[in-house]
Scaffold this motif. Structure first.
Motif, PDB file in Angstrom:
ATOM      1  N   MET A   1       0.906  -0.972   0.087  1.00 47.16           N
ATOM      2  CA  MET A   1       0.280   0.013   0.039  1.00 47.16           C
ATOM      3  C   MET A   1       0.645   1.035   0.267  1.00 47.16           C
ATOM      4  N   SER A  76      -1.470  -0.554  -4.940  1.00 50.15           N
ATOM      5  CA  SER A  76      -2.654   0.330  -4.381  1.00 50.15           C
ATOM      6  C   SER A  76      -2.369   0.898  -3.986  1.00 50.15           C
ATOM      7  N   GLN A  78      -2.899   5.264  -2.420  1.00 50.16           N
ATOM      8  CA  GLN A  78      -4.209   6.086  -1.817  1.00 50.16           C
ATOM      9  C   GLN A  78      -4.638   7.370  -1.740  1.00 50.16           C
ATOM     10  N   HIS A  83      -8.953   6.245  -4.566  1.00 50.44           N
ATOM     11  CA  HIS A  83      -8.729   4.972  -4.420  1.00 50.44           C
ATOM     12  C   HIS A  83      -8.384   4.026  -5.782  1.00 50.44           C
ATOM     13  N   ARG A  85      -6.512   0.993  -7.394  1.00 50.19           N
ATOM     14  CA  ARG A  85      -5.883  -0.325  -7.815  1.00 50.19           C
ATOM     15  C   ARG A  85      -5.361  -1.163  -8.686  1.00 50.19           C
TER      16      ARG A  85
END
Length: 204
Positions: A1, A76, A78, A83, A85
């Protein structure tokens, strides 16, 4: 992430008409670390179908700091409002294609947007044209088959937002005219691109 923030709202982007669609092409320079989130927001807000990365940067630490990867396979991102992905990757002979899902954060009512990133092989960032001219034609032809109605814009990106993008945008206009009318008109395509930004075409 990975997490990203931005201190700038400015994106160096130019909208131009495709042969059959107003604002059907958007041209940008490669996002910088402080504009990456705005670039992704542009993809969502403009309902972009394909984000085409044209030239290849040298793989070294300095280049990666200046031109951060847009999205790696299986990654991914953010940002404050969005968001992103990576769903899956397909490697073709002349380009790589990544399917991407974008969704607004903290909103269940907003639709999810699916788009594709295309990385063209073999266009060094210090070259005016790709090593293999046919590779770019194959990539654009692939996009046309995947998006036959051409009702969603294509974004072309290169390191300076000018040199490679001007060539690709011109070729896209030429191919669209061939597909829809069966005519080859390079002069009109060049004039259309020059009217958007004279620096896109330096010689022809």
């Amino acid at each position: 992430m990975s997490n990203g923030t931005s201190t700038s709202q400015y994106i160096n982007a130019v909208r131009m008409n495709n042969f059959n669609q107003a604002d059907g092409i958007i041209v940008t320079e490669h996002p910088l670390p402080n504009t990456l989130s705005q670039a992704w927001r542009l993809m969502y807000e403009k309902n972009v179908f394909a984000w085409v990365i044209l030239d290849t940067q040298p793989e070294n630490e300095d280049t990666l700091k200046l031109y951060p990867p847009l999205l790696s396979e299986g990654e991914s991102l953010q940002f404050e409002h969005l968001h992103i992905r990576s769903e899956d990757t397909v490697q073709y002979e002349d380009f790589r294609k990544i399917r991407v899902t974008l969704a607004l954060r903290r909103s269940t009512a907003s639709p999810t947007h699916i788009m594709y990133i295309y990385y063209l092989n073999g266009w060094p960032n210090n070259s005016d044209i790709p090593i293999d001219n046919i590779a770019l034609i194959k990539l654009l032809d692939h996009i046309h088959h995947c998006n036959p109605s051409a009702n969603q814009p294509i974004v072309f990106t290169c390191s300076d937002g000018v040199k490679a993008c001007g060539v690709a945008a011109t070729l896209e206009n030429v191919l669209q005219r061939i597909q829809l009318q069966g005519e080859v008109d390079i002069y009109t395509a060049v004039q259309r691109i020059l009217s958007a930004r004279p620096q896109f075409i330096t010689s022809w």
